[in-house]
Structure formats: C-alpha cells, structure tokens
Scaffold this active site. Structure first.
Site, mmCIF file in Angstrom:
data_model
loop_
_atom_site.group_PDB
_atom_site.id
_atom_site.type_symbol
_atom_site.label_atom_id
_atom_site.label_comp_id
_atom_site.label_asym_id
_atom_site.label_seq_id
_atom_site.Cartn_x
_atom_site.Cartn_y
_atom_site.Cartn_z
ATOM 1 N N SER A 1 6.894 28.784 23.832
ATOM 2 C CA SER A 1 5.627 28.421 23.183
ATOM 3 C C SER A 1 4.849 29.658 22.789
ATOM 4 O O SER A 1 4.940 30.697 23.450
ATOM 5 C CB SER A 1 4.790 27.594 24.170
ATOM 6 O OG SER A 1 3.464 27.523 23.733
ATOM 7 N N TYR B 1 0.534 26.728 32.475
ATOM 8 C CA TYR B 1 1.588 26.227 31.585
ATOM 9 C C TYR B 1 2.230 27.381 30.826
ATOM 10 O O TYR B 1 3.455 27.561 30.833
ATOM 11 C CB TYR B 1 1.023 25.200 30.604
ATOM 12 C CG TYR B 1 1.937 24.974 29.424
ATOM 13 C CD1 TYR B 1 3.150 24.314 29.588
ATOM 14 C CD2 TYR B 1 1.613 25.471 28.157
ATOM 15 C CE1 TYR B 1 4.005 24.137 28.510
ATOM 16 C CE2 TYR B 1 2.471 25.297 27.082
ATOM 17 C CZ TYR B 1 3.666 24.634 27.265
ATOM 18 O OH TYR B 1 4.521 24.481 26.202
ATOM 19 N N LYS C 1 6.236 29.249 30.910
ATOM 20 C CA LYS C 1 7.104 29.564 29.769
ATOM 21 C C LYS C 1 7.439 31.057 29.768
ATOM 22 O O LYS C 1 8.585 31.462 29.545
ATOM 23 C CB LYS C 1 6.411 29.177 28.459
ATOM 24 C CG LYS C 1 6.235 27.674 28.276
ATOM 25 C CD LYS C 1 7.579 26.956 28.172
ATOM 26 C CE LYS C 1 7.444 25.467 27.943
ATOM 27 N NZ LYS C 1 8.765 24.788 27.881
#
Lengths: 674, 674
Positions: B127, B155, B159
């Site tokens: 992302s 989050y 990643k």
C-alpha cells in the site's frame, strides 16, 4: 496461587539466566519459559543451585498460544521480562524467516496472551542494533535513545518491529507499562563461574570467540581492521558486564512498578557503560585474565563496521538510578572462570539426562565413560544404576514411584540427616535435647526418619568435566530446621565424580545456613546395594580391612564393647551381617576429607569385583536380608555404608557427628569396579 | 494434479475478488484461500457465476500452518498473490495486535509454507501508506518507489514490515521472485455490478461512504477541510479503478514469470494513475453517476491529512507495460451499479446459507420472508424445502446423498436438458439426428437422462434483494456438448424469486455458448412435489384451468390426439394422473416469458392451498404414484410441471423446443401458497 511471579521468557539464555538470579536474589518469584532451541536446561539447574531453590520452568515455545496461556493460568503472573529470541546477526541474514517467526510471531503471541489475562507490564530485551549505523548522523555518538532507528540486518529488524508493536499496543491501551531496554555489548559471566554465554557454533562476538581461542577451540582471533581513528586503530564499542545488564532489568521493573497506579508508560532505555573500549583494549584485558597473550591476526575491515558505537546511558542513569559498575577486567576474569570450568559451555559429550517420574523437573542423569555408566536422579540424589559393559552392579528401580515408596530399602540413596540408627528417640546437645522421628521399634530413628534426604528433591546437578576427564555431578539440598526433628537449616552438597578406570567417588559436604539454629547432629552416607552378577550374594568372596565391629544389644544399638571376626576373608555363604565395622575408634574429625582414602572392603564374584574405600571411621556392612521389594529378593545385594559409628550422637564420641554453625562437615567414599 | 494454479490469499476480498476474475479470464487456474473474517463467501460464488466455473476455495486462516500446507499439497501451486489482511487504518490504531497477528504472523506463516514446498514466487498486496507523509520531503510528489518509507499507523506498518520480511527473504535466497505492489486509492467495482467493496461498519474511504449516503444509509458526507492549496481547496489523492488495479497483478505476475530461469527479483511498483483528483472532483463524478447532488458538509481538517499524495506510476508503466485505463467517471458508474444492486453489500438479513453434503462447496440457501421459508441447494438447483409458518409444502430430503441416488423421484429438481419424455431414442434437427441416453423402457429418454441438470452442481447463487423486497437467487450451469447425447454447450440460468405473499417465481433462461455446436433440443421445468398437509393427496381439491390433455399410446408418448376430462374440478381421490395438459396447442415461442402468467391449477387441502401459474403452453400433472423412497410413500405429493408438450421435439410442433445459437430460451413458473 496468591504469590506473584515474574515470567521470564528465554530465562535459560545468556542474559535471561543472569537476570533470573538477580531477580530471585532481590526477592522476586520467577517462572521461566524457554523453548531451549538455543539454550540449555543446565542453565536452569545451575540457577537453582546458585539460588538454593526450585524455579518453575516450562519448556514452551511462545508461538504455542495454548501452552503459554496455561503458564499464566498456573502461576499468578504480575509482569513479564521478555528475552526469548534468536540473536545471531549473521545467522539472521541466512534464515530470516526463522528470525521473524521466532522473534516477531513469538512476541505477538506473548502480547496477545498477556492482553487476554490482563497482564500489562513488560520489560523487553531490545538491542542497540535498532540504531543501525548511528555514525550516519551528526552528534549521535554516544548514542542517545532519540537516535533514529535503522537496523541493518534481520535480527535487528525483528527487535525494531517488536518495539513498534509494543508502542502501538501502548498507544491503543495506555494502561500498558513497557520498558524497552536497548543493550549494547554484553560480556562476562556470573562470578560463580556456573553460568555464562554458551554460543552454538562459531561465536559471533569478540569475547566468546577469544575465550574459545584461549581454551584451544579456535586457532586465533581475527581483528577486522586496525586503521580506524581510535587510539589503537580498532573500532570502539560499549561492552557491559552481563550482571550489570541483569541489574538494569531489576531497575526498570521496579521503575514500572513504582509508577502511579493507573499510569502506563512506553519508554526506551540504553543499557551501556557510556565508556567505549577498542577491540585491542578488550583483547589485552582478556589476555591478562588468561595470563598469556592470545594469538590474533589483523585482517581487513568488515562490511558495515564503523568506528564508534558507544552508548549514552544518561537516561537510565538518571531515571532508573542504574549504573554499570563492573569493569572489562571484571568481565574478563568472570568469563575466563566460566570458560575454564566449562570449556564447552553446557555441552558435555558423555553426559545425558532424561525426565524421571512425575515430580516437576525430576531428572535422571547418566554419565557414560566408555562402558562405565552411572545414573543418578535428583530424587534423594540417588544412584539409580551403575553399569559396567552392560552389567548392572547396583540394585535400582526403573521408576520414581518405587523410590518414593516406604518399602524402598534405601536403594542407592543419599542417607541423612543421620545415617544408621539413633537410640532413645533423639539426642541432647549442650544440654538441649531434640526428639527425632521414631521410625523403628524400640524408640529408634533409622536413617534420619521416614522423610530423610533420600525422599527429597535435590537441586542441580551442576555437571562439570574435571581435569582428569572425570565428570562430576553436584547436587544440593537445604534441609529445613525441624525436619524429622533435627535442628537448624542444613545445606548439603553431594558431589559424584565418575572417573575413568570405573571409579565413582562421592564427596559429602554440609554446613548450617540461615538463622534458624546453629547446631545439628549429622551423619551421611550412600546406601547403594551392590550386586556382582549373581542372583544372591552367597558366593561372593569378601576381604575386610578390619575384623573389629561394634557389639550390639537386643535393640541393635552398640553396647560400647567391640567384637572381632575370626577371619577377614570369607564367602558370604549364608552369614547375615548388619554390623558396624570400626576403622578408627578415636575419630575426632568433623570433616574427614583431609584423610587418605582407606580401603574398607574388597568383594568379588566370578565375574566382577568392587573395592570400597572411604575417609570415614566406620562402615555398616549389610547383607540385604531384609530386601523384599518388586523383583528384588532377600540377599540380592549387599550394602557397604561408610559413616560415623552407629548412634555416635549418644556416645562419648559424639563430637564427630555434631555440626555447629561456621563449621564444615565432610566425608568421602569411593567405589572401584572391575 | 499436473495443472498449475495461482494461490490467491484473501481472494474473497475487494481487490482479491476482482483479481481472481482477471486471472481466470486471462487463462490462469486459481485457488482461493480466505478466512472470511472481513470478507464474504458470496464474493466467491459471484466470481464463479461471472467466470462460469468452480473456483477451489479453502476457508483457511494463514496462521494455520497445517491447513495451509494441505492446500499446497492438494493443488500444484506455481505462485501466490497475497492479499489476505486486515486493512482499516482507524481500526488498526485501536486493535494493533490483531493487525500484526493477522497481517504479519499470517504472512510469515505463508512464506514458511511456500519455502517448505519450494514455491518462491509471490505478488504482495502492499500500500502507498508505507510512504507515510511523502510531502515531508522535497520533490517526492508524485511519489516514486524510492521515496523513503515511514508509515504512520499500525496498518501501514504491517505492510511495511512484510515488505521488509520478503526483502530479507530474497536477500537470503535470490531464487525468490517478489513483486511488491503499492496501491494508491482503489475505487469502483466490477462492471457486472456483481462484486464490489463491502465495508463492514462505517466506511473509512470517500467513495464507499458517499455510496452509502447515496443509498440512504448515511446522512451526508463530511469533507475534511476545503482550505488546501488545490483547485477547489480539497486534498488531492490518486484514485484507481479496482479493475485496473487487478490487471496490475496480472502484469506483475507475468513479468515475474518471464524473468530468465534461475533469476530472482525483489521489486516495488506503484499502482496508481499518476493523475490526482480532489475530494470534490470525486464527489461531483459520483453525484453525476447517481444523478443528483449528494448532501455533504465541510468540516475541519483531519489530523495527518496532507495536500497531495499522487502516485508516480512510471516504473509500472515502463517495466510492467501496465497503465490505469479507467476514469473516475467509469469507477463511479460501476460503484453506483454495484451499490444499487447491492445496497447492503453482500449482507442480506433474511438470507442464510449452510454447507449441504460432501460435494466440495455444495450449499443450502434459505430465504425467510417472515414465515415463508424457501431452501434451495446448488445440487440440481433443487428446491429442498418450502415452509409456511413451519408447515412443509414440498417433499424434500435432509441430506445430499438422497438427492444423488437414482431412486430420487426428481424431488424439487431443475429438470433438463429435456424435461418429460423423448421418444425414439433421440431426435433429428436439420436432418442431423442425435441419440440421447435411454433411461426408460421403449427407447425413451426421461428428464434428459440419468445425469441431467438435476444431478449437476450449479454455480452461484447470486442473491439479490429486489425492489419489491423479494429476494432472488440465481444459479448457473453450463452443460457441455454431448452430455447425455445432447448437442452444443448450453448455459442455463435459473432464477428463484422469493416474494412476500408466499410467492415463489422461477425464471429459466438458456443460451448456446462456446463453439461446440449451434443447436440443441431443450425443455426445462421444476419438478417439485407439493404436499398440503395430508399424508397422501387423495383429499385434495383440484381446480384445473383446462380439461384438455394429450392422449398417450402404450409407451406414454402422445398419439397426436387430445382428450378431455369430464370435469376440471374434483378431488384427487384415487385417480392416477401422469398426463400432459395443454394450455396453448399452437405455441411458437422459444422464450415464453413475454406472455402473461396463466393459472394452471389451484389445489387445496383443509389447511393449505397452492396456485401454479406459468407462461408455458403445457403442464404435466403427476399424482406421485411411483414415489417409494425413504420416509416418502406413494401419492405423498403431486407434481405440476409447466413446460413444452411431451416429446414435442419429435412432433410437428418442434420449433418451440429447438434452440439455436444466438437465440434465447425462456420460461416462467410461479407458485402461490396460502
């Protein structure tokens, strides 16, 4: 369990084991969790030996959420000190997945379980590697905690990621209390020489490598570059004694515990000395400890190495009031002591152990010197088996339960506090009389009572390779004041030395410890029953070193008279002996180990023979007529129990069985088989 | 299994499901693994419906190493596209451990398993959040792949960490091939309107939120700040159509597959359009798609928001030869189609499904409109149960095995390719004759043969809420050329519509697909047996809409004559019917759905009644005299089977049962219960 424990993950490891000792010596109760994949259980038994108590241990992998949860359900855990991790930088670049799996997955699972059971205090074992090359910035040497992180290898990244996870967890729930301890270069070992660093494979770090050079396991030290801008051209690092490091954990733990209630914290602290040392500084200090200059070679710089990575420990000094106190010289001395006592760390080729029975942590330890096999269990520090080329030479059970049973005729046991018989239901010392447990007819106490040393779980062992290639196993037991009626806390160490030429030597040593009394009556021996290959002993040929033995009254207590056998050389035949033979009537020594070993008996069969020697003034000879247990029948074996004379405590010659605080009781027994 | 599969983790999710479709439509075989904790199995059945084939699915959590390994053992997997993750930024700050556990632990376990089975190609769903605030640097907008990473929430950190892990893995073993795809802002839905984003709870992202405003689930859009330095004051982001994004995965996968053999790779690619759009740009585009201006309110800036986070996709454009092709307008149209068809995403209150039997993925689907309950299974697209306030109104089995058995009298089944009887062992079209499977005496083919539509696993269903609060379930089956002797590949969709007022409507539609033929004989119906409360049907009152039925010869085939009942109103009594009643002798229509529904029968008991209507020219009335199976006895229920006349294919009126390529066959049946 109301008592509160500190859970130490990786407590069998290098820094973990040292920290456990500091914790216990600072009054904390500790539970150890370790999967032993890069550590040894010997560290735990040595911890127990050093601190003198059992430490609950779970062989659990942190990734095993179910088993880990069970630990938290079994003990009331207040906080966690989290060491468990793979930690070899070089290896981490080769098998990164294992590093992320063990270190990161393991920690996430640990944190999940802690969260579930609402344990929210953690001290995390981080590393200065999270800073990476701090020289990439201006003014970041010595390195402060606010130095940006940029680890340069998977190992360092796992530490960095875990810091992040704990930080995010704290941000999501400010009840958490997290101390992030960033270690610089831990060195040294415990001053006892009993625990230290035990690297598997080729050591990554300077001092462990140097130690292996000193002990002859490596040819020479490679020094990577001597053209750095330091006083001797070698790079500067911050080396900290592992015991100082361990104390840093205590300091941070109490800092967390002293926060206002309902106050959380996430805080990083450097644990370093603040004093940089070059590779050569360390080299010279260790060479000095060893007493000679160790071989080395200067080779090219190592990729990624930089001049100076010294800690700025100000934050820990001021906030935790913690300071590194030991010098590199101390560390080198301690490392060398550890190394000489344990040249191969905890690994010993001819030693193995297995779990033995249901008692938590009870083990069976076996030393095998090409065919001469001796097995000893913690329960009663008992000789469970002696084998010569496959032939059993002592009677023993294959299960713990039989040893626990009251019908066990003291097979192989360490007998204490008082071997053999005491009459009159006790004794009097300095006019003060003590009633001991009556476990035989006519008011007698046999072998220290029904719950004597033979029925106790002994600590340890410490297993060491001795200079003459003997292997020694030392067990420790602290018998509390009042047990079976005996006064004072008594610490006893039994050291078994398995030597080449099929020789087993037993060394007994006792001292009064604690403040619950300053005197006791004491008489120790080992109660092995020997068999030389026959079903019964009748055909065995006996050579006694003395014909003289104590005359007994109808209670099997000495009358004061002595008697003589007609001959000291005979076959057992059907003769029954349960008699105390006298070597030295006038023994005054409390510690007889200063004496030469004297041969007591030579007994042989068509196939084998045993010679028993000791430093003791007497020995009980017992033909095992009373053996009726399991597969073993009457006269299946005979016992030779060197010790002080029967009931000496109630005789004019009691001095030799009275131990006072500050004194040492000692004796030695030796078995030679052929 | 020799065929090679792509394993798609998280294949039931938003981007995953769109990628699976692209993969299959590009000729790849796909296995889906998803733990469904933040996705829905409906996505998978809709994928199957769209691509027209079963897609192997495993409800497995990546952290479950054992089950995951089994997937790799079951299918020969060539590479992995790894989407599975929790992905809500806001939520990740509240429950970070779950994010690290699912995303990081899950990935580590996946990589371990891949390593073990030597699958070393992975496309990772990363992302743009890994960049964090790219505006903190000079000249990093549009954002290139070399922009330093600094994710600002758990989050994003997961990643980032996973990228690191894969990178370290590649460094340790350069055989690995890893494509790191950094998504910008995925929007839109599949043009079919069948799959799209289905956020649980309040949507985090602009368009899903706006869509819920448009559909009336949210009051108004909040626009966080209109004082940014953009053409309209709102922040600029890079929105990319999810189908373009999906295609990026195909591009990167073939890039990896086209590397020289024994060449590995670790490479990051931005997937974005390179064209920034403001919040207002998106707002206007979507309002246009909806056809009205949606309510919004400008509120204060949101912490952490910055002016512009547009991608620089040059690397993907040049290296992968991939370009985003769809516009925001396309995305908005597709999103609105998806939203109007699925106002509550995949969630439907009055629809439930359960696994039904051992066939992989066979399910039983139940719609319950306050007390009117209809259950349909994929096997034969069969009506397994219809209940009115707890009373069963059809005969059905509670287990799949009974449906698979040859003794099953077609309970509730979709009957095809050719309902009712064909004589002469087949038929001739355009002078070409086809032999169909004989499964009844005298050379007859009954209900399309022994392995007709009733014995097939149907794809789907697609479950939709219709405007009148009906719930529809559409099943699809593609019957291959030659099955049971019928020519051409035939795609059939059966749509069940469960409506208020206890009405079930069935819509049949078939077309010839593929290139294996261009004509077939076709006659479809549903073979439910109705019961109105009694053990047998004898007391039921029957009202027929016609007295006219086909005269049959001794082979139960029409003679060409018709007969008439004396009365169209009677009790079944003991009368036996297995007769074909005629509504419209001269039917010429292949798709009768253009006709109004005509009532065929009204049948009632003391407690219930059913009215059967249809657009079909005939219907078979069968009194179930031949039922002898399990608990069900003769005449336990009756069947009304609207369709084309018996054996029409061998009659002068064959036109209505001959389907040619390009034409559509259709019919409609309706059951009304009271």
């Amino acid at each position: 369990m109301s008592e509160q424990y500190i859970l130490v993950t990786g407590g069998a490891g290098y820094i973990g084991s040292h920290t456990v000792i500091e914790l216990i010596q600072n009054g904390y109760k500790v539970v150890i969790v370790d999967n032993l994949i890069n550590s040894s259980f010997d560290a735990v038994s040595r911890i127990e030996f050093i601190v003198g108590e059992k430490v609950p241990f779970f062989n659990v992998d942190l990734k095993d959420e179910k088993s880990l949860t069970k630990v938290f359900e079994t003990y009331s855990i207040k906080s966690v000190i989290h060491f468990a991790a793979l930690k070899a930088v070089g290896e981490s670049t080769k098998i990164p997945l294992d590093y992320y799996d063990n270190n990161v997955n393991g920690t996430i699972t640990l944190l999940k379980v802690m969260n579930n059971v609402n344990v929210k205090t953690i001290v995390f074992s981080s590393s200065a590697t999270v800073y990476g090359d701090a020289t990439r910035f201006e003014n970041m040497i010595p390195i402060p905690e606010h130095c940006p992180n940029d680890p340069t290898n998977p190992y360092g990244k796992t530490k960095y990621v875990i810091e992040q996870i704990i930080h995010d967890l704290y941000n999501s729930d400010p009840e958490w209390r997290a101390a992030i301890l960033r270690y610089f270069n831990p060195i040294g070992a415990h001053p006892s020489g009993l625990i230290g660093e035990d690297p598997l494979g080729i050591p990554n770090n300077l001092l462990p490598y140097l130690a292996q050079v000193a002990i002859g396991r490596r040819e020479k030290l490679s020094i990577f570059g001597n053209d750095y801008n330091s006083h001797d051209g070698t790079p500067i690092r911050d080396y900290i004694h592992v015991v100082d490091l361990a104390k840093g954990h205590i300091a941070s733990l109490s800092y967390l515990n002293n926060l206002e209630s309902n106050k959380g914290l996430f805080r990083e602290w450097n644990l370093g000395t603040g004093k940089g040392s070059t590779v050569f500084d360390v080299y010279h200090a260790f060479s000095k400890a060893v007493g000679r200059d160790l071989p080395y070679e200067v080779v090219g710089r190592r990729a990624g190495d930089v001049l100076d990575l010294t800690a700025n420990p100000t934050r820990a000094n001021t906030e935790l009031e913690w300071f590194a106190e030991k010098s590199i010289e101390d560390a080198c001395k301690d490392l060398w002591r550890w190394t000489t006592k344990n040249p191969f760390g905890f690994q010993l080729d001819n030693y193995k152990w297995t779990i033995f029975g249901e008692i938590e942590g009870n083990r069976l330890h076996t030393v095998d010197l090409d065919g001469f096999k001796v097995s000893i269990t913690n329960y009663g520090a008992t000789i469970q088996n002696i084998e010569l080329n496959g032939d059993k030479l002592v009677l023993g059970f294959d299960n713990l339960e039989s040893y626990q049973s009251s019908s066990n005729p003291f097979f192989g046991a360490t007998v204490g506090r008082y071997a053999n018989r005491i009459g009159n239901g006790g004794f009097t010392i300095d006019g003060k009389s003590f009633k001991t447990e009556i476990n035989e007819s006519e008011n007698k106490t046999l072998h220290g009572g029904s719950q004597g040393f033979d029925k106790k779980q002994w600590l340890g062992p410490i297993v060491l390779k001795e200079d003459d290639n003997s292997v020694s196993l030392s067990f420790k037991y602290i018998d509390p004041n009042g047990s079976n009626g005996f006064p004072s806390d008594l610490e006893t160490i039994v050291k078994y030395i398995v030597s080449p030429k099929n020789t087993l030597t037993i060394d007994f040593e006792s001292q009064i410890v604690g403040n619950n009394g300053d005197v006791t009556a004491l008489n120790l021996t080992n109660h092995s029953y020997f068999t030389l290959g026959d079903d019964v002993i009748d055909e065995y040929q006996v050579e006694l070193s003395t014909p003289k033995y104590l005359a007994l009254d109808s209670n099997q207590l000495p009358t004061g008279e002595t008697k003589k056998l007609d001959s000291t050389s005979f076959k057992f035949g059907s003769q029954q002996f349960d008699d105390d033979f006298i070597i030295n009537e006038a023994n005054e020594l409390l510690d007889t180990r200063s004496q030469d070993l004297k041969t007591l008996v030579n007994i042989s069969s068509s196939s084998h023979s045993i010679k028993v020697s000791s430093t003791e003034p007497a020995f009980q000879l017992y033909t095992g007529d009373g053996i009726f247990v399991g597969e073993f029948k009457s006269r299946a074996g005979f016992a030779v129990e060197p010790s002080r004379p029967v009931n000496a405590i109630n005789s004019s010659n009691a001095k030799q069985v009275i131990l006072r605080k500050g004194e040492t009781y000692g004796s030695k027994i030796q078995y030679e088989f052929a």
